[in-house]
Design an enzyme around this catalytic site. Structure first.
Site, PDB file in Angstrom:
ATOM      1  CG  ASP A 251      -2.256   0.690   0.945  1.00 20.09           C
ATOM      2  OD1 ASP A 251      -2.196   1.838   0.486  1.00 20.09           O
ATOM      3  OD2 ASP A 251      -3.339   0.132   1.196  1.00 20.09           O
ATOM      4  CG  HIS A 274      -1.028   1.540  -3.378  1.00 19.31           C
ATOM      5  ND1 HIS A 274      -2.281   1.266  -2.892  1.00 19.31           N
ATOM      6  CD2 HIS A 274      -0.639   0.419  -4.040  1.00 19.31           C
ATOM      7  CE1 HIS A 274      -2.627   0.030  -3.250  1.00 19.31           C
ATOM      8  NE2 HIS A 274      -1.646  -0.500  -3.932  1.00 19.31           N
TER       9      HIS A 274
END
Ligand SMILES: *[C@@H]1O[C@H](CO)[C@@H](O)[C@H](O)[C@H]1NC(C)=O
Ligand SMILES: *[C@@H]1O[C@H](CO)[C@@H](O)[C@H](O)[C@H]1NC(C)=O
Ligand SMILES: *[C@@H]1O[C@H](CO)[C@@H](O)[C@H](O)[C@H]1NC(C)=O
Ligand SMILES: *[C@@H]1O[C@H](CO)[C@@H](O)[C@H](O)[C@H]1NC(C)=O
Ligand SMILES: *[C@@H]1O[C@H](CO)[C@@H](O)[C@H](O)[C@H]1NC(C)=O
Length: 440
Positions: A251, A274
């Site tokens: 993430d 991310h």
């Protein structure tokens, strides 16, 4: 020259091999002669002369199977009462520790020296234990967590299980919110350096309601496909510096949430993951405030996003005074993003309010992208203002889409590649952002 990523990988591999050989040798010797490998285990706590509190001296079995939580707590509690004390987690040993809270305040300058490996239980633990997160420091001040050891969350036992699924061993559903590996709460003047944290069930390193935090030279890693495994998560925290660190996870490498200001992140190697993001903010009509954030000299590779601000429709508050500078991206899908329509479901209803976004700069962003260089989607009622994109030089490495802006006011001080024609100049008519006077 090797490409940096591959070079790093080979070093890591060699280090892993070396450490395996070392542990192997140690175990063999151990079988022959029981004390060979546990020299420090025999070391008695030397209260009079030393301020080192070795967990082995407090009864840790250090076999990687027996629960060593009690020994860790006892060492901490003893150290906490002494100035400049060191809690030692010695090298070459493996400690199983259950969910645990190291409570402060302590005497000044306590050091938690992690040279060995700390592993989480091999099965998910339940919220009913009262402890959701794994290793927590609460209300500590002037503390340093350091060492070349490893904190291993063994998250794979959590990742596979869908939320709320009944597991074989447990009669209660798995919690939707999974544990953070290492969390600091209500603490100030905290330093975390040199350690490695891997495979957390969810977030790896979290600071909540903290101030004056310095994180450096840490390594955080979990697989690209591990769910919601943020690298470093900041919430309600001020005066935080994160630097010279390597973060690859499933993430956000760094996630900056509501209540954060005076944050500086630099010299970070991020990916997979991310990217570095502010938000998501304003969920369920909440008020969120983030200001004075600087992210610079960062390299992001093989990530979904580069640098990003994401807010939900319907929130209030602001994000302002953010600068992203000298960011290198390699094979990043969307390097530059503002999303005021953040939604984790298929459709979220448009609302009449939003978290205001203003005074954001993206300067010197270079490298390659795989989908869209720039995506700036600002809300109809709360357009983004004072957005500066300059010295952007992004090359496509796949079939890509054009840059996109919606209700984004600002300017470009220098030509950008790809060209950006969608920024609106000036200020939105009749939409004076009153909310920027808001206090949080
Ligand atoms: C912060 O902590 C460091 C060591 O952990 C200590 O040397 C320093 O005096 C502390 N500063 C403040 C303002 O508490
Ligand atoms: C960074 O941490 C590693 C241990 O993980 C250590 O060996 C190295 O000396 C540290 N580097 C610096 C500059 O402190
Ligand atoms: C912004 O944050 C930095 C620390 O990252 C701090 O030194 C600086 O004073 C802050 N600026 C403002 C205007 O608050
Ligand atoms: C915009 O933000 C920068 C920090 O990125 C700050 O130095 C500057 O004062 C802000 N400008 C305004 C007009 O608020
Ligand atoms: C919300 O507003 C945006 C911008 O006007 C629009 O593109 C989008 O379709 C709207 N979404 C819904 C669910 O109405």
């Amino acid at each position: 020259m090797f490409p940096p990523a591959r070079f790093n990988k080979s070093i890591v591999l060699v280090l892993i091999l070396l450490s395996l050989i070392h542990v192997e040798g140690c175990t063999r010797r151990n079988k022959r002669k029981s004390h060979d490998c546990s020299g420090s285990a025999a070391r008695a706590p030397d209260y009079g002369y030393s301020n080192i509190f070795d967990v082995l001296a407090y009864g840790a079995k250090a076999d990687g199977f027996t629960d060593d939580s009690k020994a860790f707590l006892a060492a901490w509690q003893a150290a906490c009462r002494v100035e400049s004390a060191v809690v030692e987690v010695p090298a070459e040993f493996r400690f199983l520790v259950n969910p645990i809270v190291f409570m402060g305040p302590c005497k000044e300058n306590i050091i938690f020296q992690i040279d060995g490996t700390i592993v989480a239980p091999m099965k998910p633990w339940m919220r009913s234990s009262g402890l959701l997160d794994w290793i927590q420091f609460k209300r500590v001040q002037g503390a340093t967590i350091q060492g070349n050891g490893l904190i291993d969350g063994r998250g794979s036992v959590w990742w596979g299980s869908p939320d709320y699924q009944l597991t074989r061993k447990h009669t209660k559903p798995m919690p939707a919110i999974k544990p953070t590996a290492l969390r600091f709460y209500g603490s100030y003047n905290v330093t975390v350096r040199d350690i490695t944290i891997q495979n957390s069930p969810q977030c790896h390193l979290k600071f909540d309601s903290c101030s004056s935090v310095d994180v450096s030279n840490v390594t955080i890693s979990s697989p690209a496909n591990s769910p919601n495994t943020d690298g470093i998560h900041l919430q309600n925290s001020q005066d935080v510096e994160i630097h010279h660190s390597t973060i690859g996870c499933g993430d956000d490498c760094v996630s900056i949430q509501t209540g954060c200001r005076d944050i500086r992140a630099h010299h970070i190697n991020c990916g997979p993951g991310h990217g570095i993001s502010i938000g998501s903010l304003g969920k369920d009509k909440t008020k969120a405030c983030v200001s004075n954030v600087t992210v610079h000299d960062v390299s992001i590779q093989d990530a979904l996003f580069g640098v990003r601000i994401k807010t939900w429709q319907g929130g209030s508050g602001f994000v302002r005074g953010v600068s992203f500078g000298n960011i290198e991206v390699w094979n990043v899908k969307i390097p530059i993003m503002i999303d005021q329509f953040y939604c984790d479901k298929r459709v979220c209803r448009n609302q009449t309010s939003g978290v205001a976004i203003s005074n954001i700069s993206f300067i010197e962003i270079r490298g390659t992208y795989a989908y869209k260089a720039v995506h700036l989607a600002c809300s109809d009622t709360m357009p983004c203002t004072d957005i500066d994109l300059s010295d952007i030089e992004l090359q496509a490495v796949a079939r890509v889409q054009n840059p996109f802006c919606w209700n984004t006011y600002g300017q470009s001080q220098a030509p950008t590649l790809p060209p950006l024609s969608c920024l609106q100049s000036g200020r939105p008519y009749n939409k004076a952002p009153l909310h920027t006077q808001d206090k949080c």
